[in-house]
Design a protein around this motif. Structure first.
Motif, mmCIF file in Angstrom:
data_model
loop_
_atom_site.group_PDB
_atom_site.id
_atom_site.type_symbol
_atom_site.label_atom_id
_atom_site.label_comp_id
_atom_site.label_asym_id
_atom_site.label_seq_id
_atom_site.Cartn_x
_atom_site.Cartn_y
_atom_site.Cartn_z
ATOM 1 N N SER A 146 0.833 -1.207 0.000
ATOM 2 C CA SER A 146 0.000 0.000 0.000
ATOM 3 C C SER A 146 0.865 1.254 0.000
ATOM 4 O O SER A 146 0.596 2.208 -0.741
ATOM 5 N N SER A 202 -4.100 0.875 5.840
ATOM 6 C CA SER A 202 -3.493 -0.446 5.647
ATOM 7 C C SER A 202 -3.309 -1.159 6.976
ATOM 8 O O SER A 202 -3.523 -2.370 7.082
ATOM 9 N N THR A 242 -2.915 6.267 3.704
ATOM 10 C CA THR A 242 -2.709 4.926 3.166
ATOM 11 C C THR A 242 -2.128 3.994 4.219
ATOM 12 O O THR A 242 -2.582 2.859 4.389
ATOM 13 N N ALA A 282 1.029 4.005 -2.966
ATOM 14 C CA ALA A 282 0.796 5.425 -2.701
ATOM 15 C C ALA A 282 2.005 6.264 -3.113
ATOM 16 O O ALA A 282 1.858 7.327 -3.733
#
Length: 634
Positions: free
Chosen positions: A23, A351, A347, A27
Motif C-alpha cells: 500500500s 493499511s 494509506t 501510494a
C-alpha cells in the motif's frame, strides 16, 4: 512427530507487513507519478501533433519499408502495425495514396480522424533518404532511392542459395585457417558473401583461398540481369545513347560497341559489305548520369510488380491530443508535497487497520489447522461476519467436520469389511478343520454348507467391487429401452420363492407401464436389492409392493414399499451408508452384508437419478428410485 506450532511471523514477512508495504509503495508511486507529470508539464506541451517529429520514429518507417519491399501487397500488414504501435506506444496508421485505410493500430470503434498531412510516404522504390535506415547490403547503388531489400526477380531459389552457401562456408573456413577472421553474411536476395575483418579483400590474395568464385551470377541472376539490361538499353536508346552491360553489382564500365553506319567509299562497300563496328568509347560524366537514371528507371519498372504500392504513413499519439503545460510555483509545490504526505499517512493508517482485521482470523485458521495436524478430533474456528474471511472460516469448519466423519467412516468400514469377510472365512475354516480331524463327514450337506458360505463371501466381494467401480467412475452402463412393468415382474418372479419362504406377499401394481432408457441388468440389480432388503425386514404375513409411475414429464419413479418394522427417524439418513445395519450388533441372523443399499444409491446416481427412503416406525418403509426417462451417458 509433527513440527511444533510456529511462533508469530515477523512483521517484515507477515501478511500485514506485506500489505502495508504494498500500500505504501502504491501510494508513493502514485504521488511520484503525479509529481513527475506535473514537473514534465512545466517544460512545455507534450509532443507536437502526430506525425510532426518522424525522426524519432525512423524505426517504424524502416520496418514498414522493409515489409513493402518483401511483399507485393499490403495484405497482412495489420499484425506488423499493431506490434510497432505496442512497442512505441504510439498510433500507427497506413492508407493508400487516396487515403483509403490499409491498417490502423487505433483500437477504438471510431478512431480519431487522421491529420491532413502524412508523416511519410512508404514506397520501397522511392525511399526518403533522410528517414530510412539504409542497409549496407543488397544490389542498390548509392545513387538510386530503391530500398536494398526489394530484390524482386533477383531472389535466389533454395537450390542456388544452398550451393552458394556451401561455397561461401568453404571459403570462410579456408580464410579462417589462413589466419584471416572471416564470416558469411547473407544479403536480402539470399546471396551469401564472405566478410573479412577490416573488410579488405586484398588480404586473401596471399592465400590459396579465392572468394571470387562467389562473384559469378547464378541462372536466376543472369535472367534477371538480362531483363534489367534490356529495360536500361531501351531507356538509353530513347535518348540516342549506346547500351551498357550491367555487372553483378549493377555497376557498368564502357559503353557497349554497336554496329553503326559509317562513311565508306562505294568501291569499299562493294568489296566489303559487312557493316563497320564502331569501337567502345569511354563514358563521360554526362553519360554516367544518364545511365544511372536509366538503370534506376529500369529497376523501378522491373521491381514494381514485386513490391507493395506506395502508402501514406501516419504516426502520432493515440487520439492525437496534447496536454498544455502549467507553471509550478512554490505555493503549488508546497500543496503537492502536503497532499502527498497526507495520502501516504492515510494509506498507511488504512493499511494497518485493514491488515490487522484481515490477519486476525487468518491466525485463528492457522492455529486450527495446526491443531488438526496434531490429531485433535474436530478443530474449528469462530465465524465472524459473512465476508470472504467468514466464509473461509465456515468452509474450514465444514471441512474439519467432514474430515472427522470420513475418518470415522473409514475406521468403521475397515472394521466392517474385516468382520464381514472374517465370518464366512471362519465358518469355512472351521468346517474344513473338522473334516480334517475326522469330526465332520464330507457328505452333500457338508459341501452345501461350505458352498453357501463361499457364495456369501463371493457376494460380499462382488458388492465391494461394484462400489469400487462406482467410486472410480468406471462403472459401465449399456442403456436401452426398458419396459419398467416388465422389469418389475422379472424381479418379483426372481424373489418369489424367498418371499413365500418368509410368508411375505410380493405384488406388482400395474400402472401406465412407463419405458426407461437404462441398463436393464444394473436396474434389475438395484430393484432386486431393494426387494431383498424389504422381504428381509418384513415379518410373516406382511406385504411388499412394487410399482412404477411418472413424476413430471421426464422422471420415472420406481417404488418398493413394505409393511415391515420400519426404520427409526434417527437412522433414516444413514440407510444408504456402507455396512450400515439396523442391528447394531451386526448379527448375521437376518443375512445381508450391509452393502446392498449403498450399491442401490451408486447405481441410481450412475443412471443420473437419485435414491431415497421414507419410513414410519412400526408401519413400514418405502424406498424410491427417481430416474430420468432419457438415456444416461455410458
Amino acid at each position: 512427530m509433527g513440527r511444533g506450532r510456529s511462533s508469530r511471523v515477523p512483521l517484515r514477512r507477515s501478511l500485514l507487513g506485506r500489505l502495508l508495504g504494498v500500500s505504501a509503495l502504491v501510494a508513493a508511486c502514485s504521488v511520484a507519478a503525479t509529481a513527475w507529470l506535473a514537473v514534465q508539464t512545466t517544460s512545455g506541451a507534450i509532443k507536437q501533433e502526430q506525425g510532426q517529429n518522424l525522426t524519432a520514429d525512423a524505426r517504424i518507417y524502416d520496418t514498414l519499408l522493409g515489409y513493402a519491399a518483401r511483399h507485393p501487397t499490403w495484405d497482412g500488414v495489420d499484425a506488423t502495425v499493431r506490434e510497432l504501435a505496442e512497442q512505441s506506444g504510439r498510433r500507427v496508421a497506413l492508407t493508400t495514396q487516396g487515403r483509403q485505410p490499409l491498417a490502423d493500430s487505433a483500437t477504438a470503434t471510431a478512431p480519431p480522424a487522421l491529420p491532413p498531412e502524412a508523416s511519410a510516404v512508404v514506397d520501397p522504390l522511392s525511399v526518403d533518404t533522410v528517414l530510412a535506415a539504409r542497409s549496407t547490403e543488397g544490389q542498390g547503388t548509392a545513387a538510386d532511392r530503391i530500398d536494398p531489400r526489394a530484390v524482386g526477380p533477383f531472389l535466389l531459389p533454395a537450390a542456388e542459395r544452398a550451393a552458394l552457401r556451401r561455397t561461401a562456408d568453404r571459403n570462410a573456413v579456408c580464410l579462417n585457417r589462413a589466419g584471416i577472421a572471416s564470416d558469411v553474411v547473407v544479403g536480402p536476395s539470399g546471396r551469401p558473401r564472405v566478410q573479412m575483418v577490416g573488410n579488405d579483400p586484398e588480404r586473401a590474395l596471399g592465400t590459396r583461398c579465392d572468394p571470387s568464385d562467389l562473384d559469378a551470377p547464378t541462372a536466376t541472376e543472369k535472367k534477371a540481369l538480362s531483363a534489367l539490361d534490356a529495360l536500361a538499353d531501351a531507356c538509353l536508346k530513347r535518348q540516342g545513347r549506346d547500351g551498357v552491360r550491367l555487372n553483378q553489382d549493377l555497376s557498368w564500365g564502357e559503353a557497349v560497341a554497336v554496329p553503326r553506319p559509317v562513311s565508306v567509299p562505294r568501291d569499299a562497300r562493294e568489296a566489303a559489305p559487312v557493316p563497320a563496328v564502331e569501337p567502345p568509347r569511354e563514358l563521360t560524366g554526362e553519360d554516367d548520369r544518364a545511365i544511372a537514371s536509366c538503370v534506376g528507371t529500369a529497376r523501378s519498372e522491373q521491381l514494381s510488380s514485386y513490391v507493395a504500392s506506395p502508402a501514406l504513413l501516419f504516426i502520432g499519439d493515440e487520439g492525437g491530443a496534447t496536454v498544455p503545460g502549467f507553471d509550478l510555483s512554490p505555493a503549488n509545490t508546497a500543496k503537492i508535497a502536503g497532499a502527498a504526505a497526507l495520502v501516504l499517512a492515510l494509506t498507511v493508517g488504512a493499511s494497518v487497520l485493514a491488515g490487522a482485521r484481515l490477519v486476525r482470523p487468518l491466525h485463528a485458521l492457522t492455529g486450527a489447522a495446526q491443531r488438526m495436524r496434531d490429531g485433535e478430533e474436530h478443530a474449528s474456528v469462530p465465524v465472524r461476519g459473512d465476508d470472504e474471511i467468514g466464509r473461509l472460516a465456515a468452509a474450514f469448519n465444514d471441512m474439519s467436520a467432514h474430515r472427522a466423519r470420513l475418518e470415522e467412516q473409514r475406521k468403521a468400514m475397515v472394521s466392517d469389511v474385516a468382520h464381514e469377510l472374517r465370518t464366512p472365512l471362519s465358518n469355512i475354516r472351521g468346517w474344513l478343520e473338522a473334516a480334517q480331524d475326522g469330526l465332520a463327514d464330507p457328505d452333500p450337506a457338508f459341501v452345501d454348507s461350505l458352498l453357501e458360505e463361499a457364495v456369501q463371501l463371493q457376494h460380499i466381494i462382488d458388492d465391494l467391487q461394484d462400489l469400487a467401480a462406482a467410486d472410480a467412475g468406471v462403472l459401465r452402463l449399456h442403456p436401452e429401452p426398458v419396459p419398467v412393468e416388465e422389469l418389475l415382474g422379472q424381479v418379483a418372479a426372481a424373489h418369489q420363492a424367498r418371499a413365500e419362504t418368509a410368508s411375505v406377499t410380493l405384488t406388482v401394481v400395474a400402472g401406465a407401464a412407463p419405458v426407461l432408457h437404462a441398463d436393464p441388468v444394473r436396474l434389475r440389480q438395484a430393484v432386486g436389492n431393494l426387494v431383498s432388503n424389504a422381504v428381509r425386514h418384513t415379518p410373516a404375513g406382511g406385504t411388499v409392493t412394487l410399482r412404477a409411475y411418472r413424476e413430471g414429464p421426464g422422471v420415472v419413479v420406481i417404488e418398493v414399499a413394505d409393511t415391515g418394522t420400519g426404520i427409526p427417524a434417527a437412522d433414516l439418513p444413514y440407510v444408504f451408508d456402507r455396512f450400515w445395519r439396523a442391528e447394531k450388533s451386526r448379527s448375521r441372523r437376518t443375512g445381508g452384508s450391509g452393502l446392498g443399499l449403498a450399491i442401490v444409491r451408486k447405481l441410481a446416481e450412475a443412471h443420473g437419478g437419485t435414491a431415497g427412503a421414507t419410513s414410519t416406525e412400526g408401519k413400514g418403509s418405502a424406498f424410491t428410485l427417481r430416474l430420468p426417462a432419457t438415456a444416461p451417458s455410458p
